[in-house]
Design an enzyme around this catalytic site. Structure first.
Site, mmCIF file in Angstrom:
data_model
loop_
_atom_site.group_PDB
_atom_site.id
_atom_site.type_symbol
_atom_site.label_atom_id
_atom_site.label_comp_id
_atom_site.label_asym_id
_atom_site.label_seq_id
_atom_site.Cartn_x
_atom_site.Cartn_y
_atom_site.Cartn_z
ATOM 1 N N THR A 115 -74.984 39.189 52.302
ATOM 2 C CA THR A 115 -74.051 38.156 52.767
ATOM 3 C C THR A 115 -72.856 38.758 53.506
ATOM 4 O O THR A 115 -72.271 39.743 53.072
ATOM 5 C CB THR A 115 -73.543 37.335 51.569
ATOM 6 O OG1 THR A 115 -74.662 36.867 50.807
ATOM 7 C CG2 THR A 115 -72.704 36.153 52.029
ATOM 8 N N HIS A 143 -69.369 47.115 58.674
ATOM 9 C CA HIS A 143 -70.318 46.282 59.407
ATOM 10 C C HIS A 143 -69.496 45.286 60.220
ATOM 11 O O HIS A 143 -69.250 44.153 59.810
ATOM 12 C CB HIS A 143 -71.241 45.546 58.431
ATOM 13 C CG HIS A 143 -72.262 44.675 59.090
ATOM 14 N ND1 HIS A 143 -73.161 45.149 60.016
ATOM 15 C CD2 HIS A 143 -72.524 43.350 58.969
ATOM 16 C CE1 HIS A 143 -73.944 44.162 60.420
ATOM 17 N NE2 HIS A 143 -73.572 43.056 59.806
#
Length: 309
Positions: free
Chosen positions: A120, A176
């Site tokens: 997620t 990320h």
């Protein structure tokens, strides 16, 4: 003989695709778990019925009951909202932290011995949330990011060079997000440095495209984000754990002094085995690379603070 059990929390595009990849690879029995009644059951049944065609014999079930997590060897959390055009990963943080927190509480209750992989977004903040909530040791909580980002990097390099993507070796570290670090000096094609094959301008363009690879897909899709490669990337990590294969994969791991950073999750190369992260592989970074990693750490700590944990 007991078969491995993989539970995927979240039966949306990423979760269902991860289940597909895991089934196709024959990794074990698969549980697709979601709070929406009927969705995990329907997708699991559909996937199960592809077994005779694809040749796998995994047991695949869907459920809305978190108690069914019991006995899971690996749990993959994909539950959460996806990005839409104009949104950053950070825009998802407030809503997704509540979702991941709830899932992590259930994982700790029903599957206390599992290795937990978090997909997620924003991944670095969500894996930190899961780590804090479960209380698991750092070895057993990992974020999926580097495998996906490195796959994008390798794909773009292969396209530019006209070579098979599998022959391109390349590593992406750090957060990320936009501050991720695709390492240029270590990228190679069957051992040949890409710096000998592409110009500095071409490489800079590929690095930029890698850093914004997720947004490129979001802008095309309009109503969602990437799911094929994120799902496979999570399964690649799960397979390394389930087979104790000691794969070296870039993952969001909790650092305790590695590369000069501590107390947060950063994308680094790790050795994955049956207990999760066996060790983080360290190597000397250039001054420029170290600076980029520090920028990643700053961005990650901002996200961590926003979780309120």
């Amino acid at each position: 003989m007991r078969r491995n059990k993989i539970t995927i929390i979240g039966a949306g595009n990423v979760g269902a695709t991860a289940a597909h990849w895991a089934a196709s690879r024959g990794l074990g029995d698969i549980l697709l778990l979601d709070v929406v009644e009927g969705v995990p059951q329907g997708k699991a049944l559909d996937l199960l019925q592809s077994g005779p065609v694809d040749g796998f014999s995994n047991r695949i079930t869907g459920s809305n009951d978190f108690a069914d997590l019991a006995g899971s060897d690996v749990v993959i959390i994909t539950a959460g909202l996806a990005r839409k055009p104009g949104m950053s990963r950070d825009d998802l943080l407030a809503k997704n932290v509540a979702i991941v927190k709830s899932c992590a509480e259930q994982v700790a209750k029903h599957a206390p011995d599992c290795v937990l992989i978090v997909v997620t977004n924003p991944i670095d903040a969500m894996v930190y949330t899961a780590f804090k909530v479960t209380g698991f040791p750092r070895e057993r909580v990992i974020g999926m990011a580097g495998v996906l980002d490195s796959a994008r990097y390798r794909t773009f390099l292969a396209e530019a060079l006209g070579v098979a993507p599998r022959d391109v070796n390349a590593l992406v570290m750090g957060i990320h997000g936009d501050n991720m670090l695709p390492l240029i000096r270590l990228a190679n094609v069957a051992g040949v440095p890409v710096t000998d094959l592409l110009s500095a301008e071409e490489l800079a363009a590929i690095v930029h495209r890698t850093q914004h690879g997720g947004a490129e897909i979001v802008n095309h899709l309009k109503t969602g984000s990437a799911f094929y490669t994120p799902g496979l990337a999570a399964v690649e990590m799960a397979e390394a754990v389930l087979t104790d294969s000691k794969r070296v994969l870039p993952c969001a791991a909790y650092v305790e002094g590695e590369f000069g950073f501590s107390g947060c999750f950063l994308g680094v190369p790790v050795v994955l085995g049956d207990k999760g992260v066996e060790r983080i592989i360290q190597f000397k970074l250039t001054d420029e690379e170290q600076k980029a990693m520090a920028e990643s750490e700053t961005a990650v700590r901002k996200q961590m603070a926003a979780t309120g944990l």
